[in-house]
Motif scaffolding. Structure first.
Motif, PDB file in Angstrom:
ATOM      1  N   ASP A 188      46.380  31.422  45.752  1.00  0.00           N
ATOM      2  CA  ASP A 188      45.314  31.746  46.964  1.00  0.00           C
ATOM      3  C   ASP A 188      44.555  32.948  46.376  1.00  0.00           C
ATOM      4  OD1 ASP A 188      44.167  31.334  49.122  1.00  0.00           O
ATOM      5  OD2 ASP A 188      45.654  32.578  50.438  1.00  0.00           O
ATOM      6  N   TYR A 189      43.003  32.971  46.708  1.00  0.00           N
ATOM      7  CA  TYR A 189      42.340  34.049  46.257  1.00  0.00           C
ATOM      8  C   TYR A 189      42.817  35.204  47.213  1.00  0.00           C
ATOM      9  CZ  TYR A 189      39.778  33.107  50.730  1.00  0.00           C
ATOM     10  OH  TYR A 189      39.145  32.943  52.057  1.00  0.00           O
ATOM     11  N   SER A 190      42.261  36.343  46.354  1.00  0.00           N
ATOM     12  CA  SER A 190      42.752  37.732  46.909  1.00  0.00           C
ATOM     13  C   SER A 190      41.855  38.152  48.309  1.00  0.00           C
ATOM     14  CB  SER A 190      42.680  38.803  46.003  1.00  0.00           C
ATOM     15  OG  SER A 190      43.497  38.385  45.010  1.00  0.00           O
ATOM     16  N   LYS A 191      42.618  38.629  49.133  1.00  0.00           N
ATOM     17  CA  LYS A 191      41.717  39.072  50.631  1.00  0.00           C
ATOM     18  C   LYS A 191      41.836  40.892  50.274  1.00  0.00           C
ATOM     19  CE  LYS A 191      42.940  35.044  51.787  1.00  0.00           C
ATOM     20  NZ  LYS A 191      43.402  34.182  50.740  1.00  0.00           N
ATOM     21  N   SER A 192      40.766  41.286  50.898  1.00  0.00           N
ATOM     22  CA  SER A 192      40.648  42.863  50.858  1.00  0.00           C
ATOM     23  C   SER A 192      41.797  43.643  51.656  1.00  0.00           C
ATOM     24  CB  SER A 192      39.388  43.032  51.784  1.00  0.00           C
ATOM     25  OG  SER A 192      39.198  44.605  51.836  1.00  0.00           O
ATOM     26  N   PHE A 248      40.650  57.018  47.576  1.00  0.00           N
ATOM     27  CA  PHE A 248      40.161  55.962  48.171  1.00  0.00           C
ATOM     28  C   PHE A 248      41.482  54.667  47.861  1.00  0.00           C
ATOM     29  CE2 PHE A 248      36.601  58.167  45.853  1.00  0.00           C
ATOM     30  CZ  PHE A 248      36.302  58.749  47.061  1.00  0.00           C
ATOM     31  N   ALA A 249      41.406  54.061  48.601  1.00  0.00           N
ATOM     32  CA  ALA A 249      42.437  52.819  48.621  1.00  0.00           C
ATOM     33  C   ALA A 249      41.694  51.462  48.326  1.00  0.00           C
ATOM     34  CB  ALA A 249      43.306  52.967  49.793  1.00  0.00           C
ATOM     35  N   GLY A 250      42.419  50.748  47.560  1.00  0.00           N
ATOM     36  CA  GLY A 250      41.910  49.146  47.602  1.00  0.00           C
ATOM     37  C   GLY A 250      40.592  48.853  47.251  1.00  0.00           C
ATOM     38  N   THR A 251      39.947  48.155  48.122  1.00  0.00           N
ATOM     39  CA  THR A 251      38.664  47.762  48.088  1.00  0.00           C
ATOM     40  C   THR A 251      37.491  48.746  47.884  1.00  0.00           C
ATOM     41  OG1 THR A 251      39.067  45.718  48.877  1.00  0.00           O
ATOM     42  CG2 THR A 251      36.921  46.210  48.857  1.00  0.00           C
ATOM     43  N   ASN A 252      37.891  49.906  48.581  1.00  0.00           N
ATOM     44  CA  ASN A 252      37.057  51.200  48.425  1.00  0.00           C
ATOM     45  C   ASN A 252      37.119  51.694  47.342  1.00  0.00           C
ATOM     46  OD1 ASN A 252      35.798  51.247  51.155  1.00  0.00           O
ATOM     47  ND2 ASN A 252      37.747  51.965  51.988  1.00  0.00           N
ATOM     48  N   ASP A 253      38.082  51.789  46.409  1.00  0.00           N
ATOM     49  CA  ASP A 253      38.308  52.300  45.393  1.00  0.00           C
ATOM     50  C   ASP A 253      37.693  51.482  44.351  1.00  0.00           C
ATOM     51  OD1 ASP A 253      39.706  54.667  44.098  1.00  0.00           O
ATOM     52  OD2 ASP A 253      41.110  53.307  43.102  1.00  0.00           O
ATOM     53  N   ALA A 254      37.897  50.280  44.408  1.00  0.00           N
ATOM     54  CA  ALA A 254      37.242  49.420  43.371  1.00  0.00           C
ATOM     55  C   ALA A 254      35.697  49.546  43.587  1.00  0.00           C
ATOM     56  CB  ALA A 254      37.379  48.116  43.664  1.00  0.00           C
ATOM     57  N   ASN A 255      35.095  49.722  44.727  1.00  0.00           N
ATOM     58  CA  ASN A 255      33.714  49.686  44.837  1.00  0.00           C
ATOM     59  C   ASN A 255      32.980  50.996  44.335  1.00  0.00           C
ATOM     60  OD1 ASN A 255      31.097  48.644  45.755  1.00  0.00           O
ATOM     61  ND2 ASN A 255      31.293  50.035  47.601  1.00  0.00           N
ATOM     62  N   VAL A 256      33.936  52.300  44.590  1.00  0.00           N
ATOM     63  CA  VAL A 256      33.657  53.396  44.226  1.00  0.00           C
ATOM     64  C   VAL A 256      33.555  53.565  42.561  1.00  0.00           C
ATOM     65  CG1 VAL A 256      34.221  56.000  44.203  1.00  0.00           C
ATOM     66  CG2 VAL A 256      34.189  54.832  46.438  1.00  0.00           C
ATOM     67  N   PRO A 312      37.147  40.779  46.778  1.00  0.00           N
ATOM     68  CA  PRO A 312      37.086  41.091  48.069  1.00  0.00           C
ATOM     69  C   PRO A 312      36.071  42.127  48.703  1.00  0.00           C
ATOM     70  CG  PRO A 312      39.367  41.102  47.433  1.00  0.00           C
ATOM     71  CD  PRO A 312      38.666  41.182  46.126  1.00  0.00           C
ATOM     72  N   VAL A 313      35.354  42.758  47.716  1.00  0.00           N
ATOM     73  CA  VAL A 313      34.305  43.515  48.068  1.00  0.00           C
ATOM     74  C   VAL A 313      33.217  42.553  49.002  1.00  0.00           C
ATOM     75  CG1 VAL A 313      32.090  44.744  47.111  1.00  0.00           C
ATOM     76  CG2 VAL A 313      34.552  45.186  46.191  1.00  0.00           C
ATOM     77  N   PRO A 314      32.865  43.362  50.048  1.00  0.00           N
ATOM     78  CA  PRO A 314      31.855  42.709  50.804  1.00  0.00           C
ATOM     79  C   PRO A 314      30.688  41.898  50.205  1.00  0.00           C
ATOM     80  CG  PRO A 314      32.468  44.845  51.963  1.00  0.00           C
ATOM     81  CD  PRO A 314      33.024  44.510  50.598  1.00  0.00           C
ATOM     82  N   ASP A 315      30.617  40.770  50.621  1.00  0.00           N
ATOM     83  CA  ASP A 315      29.278  39.984  49.999  1.00  0.00           C
ATOM     84  C   ASP A 315      28.228  40.610  49.937  1.00  0.00           C
ATOM     85  OD1 ASP A 315      30.852  37.706  49.197  1.00  0.00           O
ATOM     86  OD2 ASP A 315      30.170  36.548  50.653  1.00  0.00           O
ATOM     87  N   TRP A 316      27.601  41.280  50.894  1.00  0.00           N
ATOM     88  CA  TRP A 316      26.278  41.931  50.638  1.00  0.00           C
ATOM     89  C   TRP A 316      25.991  42.801  49.665  1.00  0.00           C
ATOM     90  CZ3 TRP A 316      25.688  47.011  51.776  1.00  0.00           C
ATOM     91  CH2 TRP A 316      26.686  47.766  52.363  1.00  0.00           C
ATOM     92  N   ILE A 317      27.214  43.676  49.380  1.00  0.00           N
ATOM     93  CA  ILE A 317      27.237  44.609  48.462  1.00  0.00           C
ATOM     94  C   ILE A 317      26.969  43.811  47.061  1.00  0.00           C
ATOM     95  CG2 ILE A 317      28.380  46.518  47.324  1.00  0.00           C
ATOM     96  CD1 ILE A 317      29.894  46.913  49.812  1.00  0.00           C
ATOM     97  N   GLN A 318      27.712  42.965  46.857  1.00  0.00           N
ATOM     98  CA  GLN A 318      27.580  41.967  45.594  1.00  0.00           C
ATOM     99  C   GLN A 318      26.322  41.502  45.473  1.00  0.00           C
ATOM    100  OE1 GLN A 318      30.556  38.978  45.431  1.00  0.00           O
ATOM    101  NE2 GLN A 318      32.042  40.228  46.501  1.00  0.00           N
ATOM    102  N   THR A 319      25.612  41.126  46.648  1.00  0.00           N
ATOM    103  CA  THR A 319      24.396  40.474  46.432  1.00  0.00           C
ATOM    104  C   THR A 319      23.421  41.419  46.196  1.00  0.00           C
ATOM    105  OG1 THR A 319      24.954  38.666  48.156  1.00  0.00           O
ATOM    106  CG2 THR A 319      22.570  38.987  47.919  1.00  0.00           C
TER     107      THR A 319
END
Lengths: 291, 470
Positions: free
Chosen positions: A81-85, B189-197, B259-266
Motif C-alpha cells: 500500500d502507498y505511504s500516508k502522511s 521536525f517530524a515525518g512529512t514536515n521534516d521531509a519538506n523542510v 505524502p507531502v501535500p499535492d499543492w506543494i508538489q504542484t
C-alpha cells in the motif's frame, strides 16, 4: 540603485528568498501532522524499535533504501500500500531516502519472519546471491546501552516501561534493527486489505510437464524459495517441502497469498503463471523422471 | 591602486586546502563506486558504503565547493571593490576553522555520528562549527563590500551576497534539532514536515552553494579570461532576481508522489519549469559574450573550461526541470538516472568553473606562470571524458532500471523481481567506476600542474602573469 547599496541588496535578496520559503515550507505546518492526517493505529516506536531505527541511521541504510511507497501501480504491486502522511508522525528524522539501490522498505514489517532478517543481515549473499548489500553480522556483537536509550526515549517523549528498558540489557544491535524492520509500515492493516482473492476454479496448466521442463523452472525456485526452504527442499527458516502431500491448488494458494502468521510471504507479485511453475516444480521435481 | 595591497596569502591557503579536499572527495567517490559493484570491498564498521558515501558528498560540497567559494570570493571581493580584505586575521581564523570543521566532519561521519539528512549529515556540534564559519566569512565579505572604493557593485557581488544570506537561512532552519548527547540529536521536525523542510534545504543548497557562487565566478572570470565584457547587463539583472525568487519554491520536486501535500508538489513542479528561464538567461549571456571571440575556445584553455562549464549548467537546468515533472519523476525517480544528473552538475558545471577559477588565480596569487598549458588541456579532456562516461552510463542504466521496475505482464503482475533489475545494473556500475577513475586521473594532473607551477614555475610579476594567458 540597489547596485550601489549593499545593505539594501542583502535585504531585498532575503525578502526574495523568504517568499517561496514561507509559502512552501512554513505554511504547510498548518496542515501536516495535525489531527487532519492522524491515523489512530499508528503508534510511537518501542525502546527496542527506536534503537534499531538509530542503528539504521548510523549505518547509513538510507543511502540505498527508500521508505516511501508512491501511489503508482507497479510500486504498490511491488512493495504494498502507498505511504500516508500520518504513518510518519513519530519519525525524527524522516527516512524516505532518494535512491533505491536496494528495494524500498516502507512496507517491510511482517513480510518475512525474524529468522529471515537475522540470516539476511549476517550474510545477504547467502540469501540473495547477487546482491551488493554489505554484511551486518557484526551488529550481533554489540550490546545495547539501556541508559542511553532511556535518554533518547525521554527526548522523543515516547512511552516506555522500566521492565522494557531492563530487558534491553540482554539484547544486541541486531535484535534492535530487526525489531525496527518488523515495525516498518505495519501500523495500518494494509496486508489484509491488499490480500488477493482467488476467483474461479484453479487448474494447474503445467500439471503434465516433463522433467526437463521442470528443470527450466529451477532458477525461479532458487531465487524465491531456496533461502528459506533449502536447496533440496529440506527446509531451514521455512518448513521442509514435501510437495507430494498437497494438492496443486492448495500449494498455489499458499504461495500466491502467503501465510502471513507463519512468516510465509505472498508471491502474487510473480504473477499466476510463474506461481504455477513454482507449484509444479515443488510438487513434481522430487518425484523423479516418471513425471 | 597597486595589486600588492590585496591580501593574496589567504587566497593561496584556501586554494591549496580546497584542492586537497577535492581530491579526497573524488577518491572516496571512486572507492564507494567500487563498493557498489563488489560488496566485499566494505570493511565494517567504519569503511562501509553507508558511512563512506556521506563523506564523499560532504567532502565534495563543503571541502571542495565551499573551499573554492572561500578562495574565489575573497579574491573577487578585493578586486571588485578595489580594496583590501576587511580583516585578514579573521580570514586566517576562518581557514583553520574550516579545516577543523572538514576533518571533524570526516571523523564523526566515519564513526557513524550522522543525522541521515542528505548533504547535511553532520551532527549538531559540527552544525555549530559550520554556522560560526559562515558568519565569520559573511562578515568579512560584507564589511569589505561596505568599505569598497568602487561605488558600483558588479554582478558577481550580487550572487556572492545572495549566497551568503541564502546558505545562512537554509542551514540554520534545517539544522534545528534537539540534542540527546554530544553525538546524537533528533530533528525538530517530524515525518512529512521534516521531509519538506529537508528538501527545501537540499535543493536550495544546490542553488545557494552550487549555483550562485559558480555564477559569481563565471561572471567574473569569463570576462577576465576573454578580455571582453559580459554581453548584457540588463539580462544579468533579470536572471539574478528571478533565479533568487523562484528557486525556493522548488524543493518539493524531490518529493513528488510522496505524502507531502499535492499543492506543494504542484508549485514545486511549476516553479522548476519556470526556472529554465533565469538559468538560461545566464547561459545565453555567457554565449553572447563570446560574440567574435569564439576563436578563444581554441587558443585559451580557461575559456574552454568556462564555456563547457556554462554549457553543462544549461544542460543541467533543462534536465532538472524535466525530472521535476510528475510523469517523468514517476518513471525516473529513485533510479541511477538521478546520480547521473547530479554528477553532470557537480563534475561538469560546478567543478569545471572551479578548475578554471583556480587556473586563473594561481599564476596571479603566486606570481608565477602556469607550469604547463598542455597539461591543463589534458586535464580538460580527462575530466570531460570521465564525467560523460560517468553520466551516460547511469542515464542508460536509470532508464533500463525504471523500465524494468514498471514492466508488467498481461495478467497484471510485475515482470521482474527487484533482484532481476539490480543484476542488470552491474555492467553500468562498472563503466561508471571507470568514468570516475578517468576523472580522478584528471584531478591528479591538475594538482601536479599546480604544484609544479608553485615550485618550478617561471617567476613573473602578477601583471605579467596576467598577460600569460596563452
Amino acid at each position: 540603485m540597489w547596485e550601489k547599496k549593499p545593505i539594501l541588496l542583502l535585504l531585498l535578496a532575503t525578502a526574495a528568498i523568504l517568499v517561496g520559503t514561507i509559502i512552501t515550507v512554513v505554511l504547510p505546518f498548518a496542515w501536516v501532522n495535525t489531527e487532519a492526517d492522524r491515523i489512530e493505529t499508528v503508534t510511537p516506536y518501542t525502546a527496542l524499535q527506536q534503537e534499531g531505527r538509530d542503528i539504521y541511521i548510523r549505518e547509513g541504510c538510507n543511502n540505498c533504501h527508500t521508505q516511501t511507497v508512491r501511489p503508482l501501480v507497479a510500486e504498490v504491486l511491488r512493495y504494498g500500500d502507498y505511504s500516508k502522511s500520518g504513518e510518519f508522525v513519530y519519525d525524527r528524522p524522516f527516512l524516505w531516502g532518494s535512491k533505491r539501490t536496494g528495494p524500498d522498505l516502507a512496507r517491510l514489517g511482517g513480510k518475512y519472519p525474524d529468522a529471515w532478517h537475522y540470516k539476511h543481515m549476517a550474510s545477504p549473499r547467502a540469501m540473495v546471491p547477487k546482491t551488493n548489500m554489505p554484511d551486518y553480522g557484526w551488529l550481533s556483537a554489540n550490546q545495547l546501552d539501556p541508559t542511553m536509550i532511556k535518554r533518547k526515549m525521554d527526548v522523543l517523549g515516547f512511552p516506555y516501561t522500566s521492565d522494557e528498558l531492563y530487558s534491553l540489557a540482554d539484547k544486541n544491535e541486531m535484535d534492535a534493527l530487526v525489531a525496527y524492520m518488523q515495525k516498518l509500515g505495519s501500523d495500518i492493516p494494509w496486508r489484509n486489505a491488499a490480500a488477493t482473492t482467488i476467483v474461479g476454479n484453479l487448474k494447474n496448466p503445467y500439471a503434465d510437464s516433463d522433467h526437463s521442463t521442470l528443470e527450466e523452472w529451477e532458477p525461479l525456485y532458487e531465487e524465491n524459495c531456496e533461502a528459506c526452504h533449502g536447496e533440496h527442499f529440506e527446509g531451514d527458516i521455512g518448513p521442509e517441502l514435501d510437495g507430494a502431500s498437497m494438492e496443486d491448488t492448495e500449494l498455489f494458494e499458499i504461495i500466491y497469498n502467503g501465510v502471513p502468521d507463519n512468516g510465509m510471504p505472498p508471491f502474487a507479485g510473480l504473477g499466476a503463471d510463474k506461481v504455477w511453475q513454482v507449484v509444479t516444480f515443488v510438487k513434481y521435481y522430487n518425484q523423479g523422471e516418471d513425471h | 591602486m597597486k595589486s600588492t595591497e590585496y591580501n593574496y596569502d589567504i587566497v593561496r591557503s584556501f586554494v591549496n586546502w580546497s584542492v586537497l579536499w577535492g581530491l579526497v572527495a573524488v577518491l572516496v567517490g571512486v572507492i564507494v563506486s567500487f563498493q557498489m559493484v563488489d560488496p566485499r570491498l566494505n570493511f565494517p564498521p567504519y569503511l562501509t558504503f553507508g558511512r563512506l558515501r556521506p563523506i564523499h558528498t560532504n567532502a565534495g560540497i563543503y571541502g571542495w565547493g565551499v573551499g573554492v567559494i572561500f578562495a574565489t570570493f575573497i579574491y573577487m571581493v578585493q578586486r571588485l571593490c578595489r580594496t583590501p580584505l576587511w580583516s585578514p586575521k579573521l580570514a586566517r581564523f576562518q581557514l583553520w576553522f574550516f579545516n577543523a570543521t572538514i576533518i571533524a566532519s570526516a571523523v564523526t561521519l566515519l564513526m557513524g555520528y550522522t543525522t541521515s539528512k542528505e548533504y547535511h549529515e553532520m551532527e549538531w556540534p559540527i552544525d555549530v562549527m559550520v554556522v560560526i564559519l559562515w558568519v565569520v566569512f559573511a562578515l568579512n565579505i560584507i564589511m569589505t563590500i561596505i568599505k569598497r572604493r568602487e561605488e558600483h557593485m558588479y554582478i558577481s557581488l550580487w550572487y556572492m551576497m545572495a549566497s551568503l544570506v541564502g546558505v545562512a537561512i537554509l542551514y540554520l532552519v534545517n539544522a534545528a534539532a534537539v540534542p540527546v548527547s554530544l553525538f546524537k540529536s533528533y530533528s525538530a521536525f517530524a515525518g512529512t514536515n521534516d521531509a519538506n523542510v529537508h528538501w527545501w534545504f537540499g535543493h536550495n543548497a544546490v542553488a545557494m552553494a552550487l549555483t550562485a557562487p559558480p555564477l559569481a565566478m563565471f561572471y567574473y572570470f569569463l570576462p577576465k579570461s576573454t578580455g571582453v565584457p559580459i554581453y548584457s547587463h540588463r539580462l544579468s539583472i533579470i536572471a539574478f532576481w528571478s533565479l533568487l525568487f523562484m528557486y525556493l519554491w522548488t524543493g518539493a520536486h524531490h518529493l513528488l508522489w510522496t505524502p507531502v501535500p499535492d499543492w506543494i508538489q504542484t508549485l514545486a513542479m511549476g516553479f522548476s519549469v519556470m526556472l529554465i528561464a533565469p538559468s538560461w538567461g545566464s547561459v545565453i549571456n555567457g554565449y553572447l559574450s563570446m560574440n567574435g571571440q569564439w576563436h578563444q575556445m581554441r587558443e585559451n584553455y580557461l575559456v574552454k573550461y568556462l564555456i563547457l562549464g556554462i554549457t553543462f549548467y544549461g544542460l543541467q537546468t533543462i534536465q532538472g526541470p524535466m525530472q521535476a515533472i510528475r510523469t517523468f519523476s514517476a518513471f525516473i525517480h529513485y533510479t541511477d538516472w538521478v546520480p547521473a544528473h547530479i554528477h553532470m552538475g557537480t563534475m561538469g558545471w560546478v567543478s569545471m568553473i572551479c578548475f578554471a577559477s583556480i587556473y586563473y588565480l594561481v599564476p596571479r596569487i603566486y606570481g608565477k606562470k602556469l607550469f604547463s598549458i598542455p597539461l591543463a588541456n589534458l586535464q580538460f579532456w580527462l575530466i570531460l571524458v570521465g564525467q560523460l562516461t560517468w553520466s551516460f552510463s547511469l542515464w542508460i542504466a536509470g532508464v533500463l532500471q525504471a523500465g524494468m521496475w514498471t514492466a508488467m505482464n498481461p495478467d497484471g503482475s510485475l515482470t521482474y523481481t527487484f533482484m532481476e533489475t539490480m543484476v542488470e545494473m552491474y555492467p553500468y556500475w562498472w563503466i561508471r567506476s571507470i568514468g570516475g577513475l578517468i576523472y580522478f586521473v584528471g584531478v591528479v594532473v591538475f594538482i601536479y600542474n599546480l604544484v609544479m607551477t608553485v615550485r618550478h614555475g617561471e617567476i613573473a610579476s602578477t601583471e605579467a602573469a596576467a598577460e600569460g594567458r596563452a
